[in-house]
Design a protein around this motif. Structure first.
Motif, short mmCIF file in Angstrom:
data_model
loop_
_atom_site.label_atom_id
_atom_site.label_comp_id
_atom_site.label_asym_id
_atom_site.label_seq_id
_atom_site.Cartn_x
_atom_site.Cartn_y
_atom_site.Cartn_z
N GLY A 9 0.79 -1.23 0.00
CA GLY A 9 0.00 0.00 0.00
C GLY A 9 0.82 1.27 0.00
N ALA A 10 2.14 1.17 -0.02
CA ALA A 10 2.97 2.38 -0.09
C ALA A 10 2.90 2.92 -1.50
N THR A 11 2.53 4.18 -1.63
CA THR A 11 2.38 4.81 -2.94
C THR A 11 3.70 5.39 -3.42
N ARG A 12 3.72 5.83 -4.66
CA ARG A 12 4.91 6.51 -5.19
C ARG A 12 5.20 7.75 -4.36
N SER A 13 4.15 8.45 -3.97
CA SER A 13 4.33 9.64 -3.14
C SER A 13 4.95 9.28 -1.79
N ASP A 14 4.50 8.18 -1.19
CA ASP A 14 5.08 7.71 0.08
C ASP A 14 6.58 7.43 -0.08
N VAL A 15 6.91 6.75 -1.17
CA VAL A 15 8.31 6.40 -1.43
C VAL A 15 9.15 7.66 -1.60
N MET A 16 8.65 8.60 -2.35
CA MET A 16 9.40 9.84 -2.56
C MET A 16 9.56 10.63 -1.26
N GLU A 17 8.55 10.61 -0.40
CA GLU A 17 8.68 11.26 0.92
C GLU A 17 9.77 10.58 1.74
N ALA A 18 9.81 9.26 1.70
CA ALA A 18 10.85 8.53 2.43
C ALA A 18 12.23 8.90 1.92
#
Length: 131
Positions: free
Chosen positions: A86-95
Motif C-alpha cells: 500500500g505504499a504509494t509513489r508519493s510515500d516512497v518519494m517522501e521517504a
C-alpha cells in the motif's frame, strides 16, 4: 520448521509475491539455507509480521533504510513490494526526501533513480501482459 519460520514465509509471500519467493527458494542451496532461515524468521517472521505498524509504513522505513545505508541492491525488490503493502509513489518519494536530509543527497538521488527505473519496468511488464 518453527512457527516463526512458517509465519515468515507467509508474510514474505504476501509482501514480495509468491513468484519472487518461489524463485528465491528454487535457488536455495545447502550453504545459504541457514542464512535464508535467519532472514525468514527474523526479518519476515518477527519484524514484518508485527502489527505494531502497517506494512505501508514498513515499506517506507525499509526503503529509507536501504537508501540511507547504501544497500541499493534490494531497493527494486521493495519498490515492487509496495504494490502489495500500500505504499504509494508519493510515500516512497517522501521517504527518500528524508534520506536526502538525514543521510545524504547522493544516496537519495540514487534510490530515486532505481525507483523510477523499477516503476518503468513494472509499467512495461503490465503493458506487455495487457497485449
Amino acid at each position: 520448521m518453527t512457527g516463526r519460520y512458517d509465519k515468515g514465509m507467509e508474510v514474505r509471500r504476501a509482501v514480495l509475491g509468491a513468484a519472487h519467493v518461489d524463485r528465491a527458494e528454487a535457488n536455495r542451496t545447502e550453504e545459504d539455507t541457514p542464512f535464508q532461515t535467519l532472514i525468514t524468521e527474523g526479518a519476515w517472521g518477527t519484524v514484518w509480521a508485527s502489527d505494531a505498524i502497517s506494512r505501508r509504513e514498513r515499506s517506507m522505513l525499509t526503503l529509507a533504510l536501504l537508501a540511507a545505508t547504501g544497500n541499493f541492491e534490494e531497493i527494486p525488490m521493495h519498490i515492487r513490494a509496495c504494490a502489495r503493502t500500500g505504499a504509494t509513489r508519493s510515500d516512497v518519494m517522501e521517504a527518500f526526501q528524508h534520506v536526502a536530509v538525514y543521510a545524504g543527497v547522493p544516496r537519495a538521488n540514487h534510490a530515486i533513480k532505481l525507483a523510477k527505473a523499477t516503476w518503468a519496468e513494472i509499467a512495461a511488464e503490465k503493458e506487455e501482459n495487457d497485449d
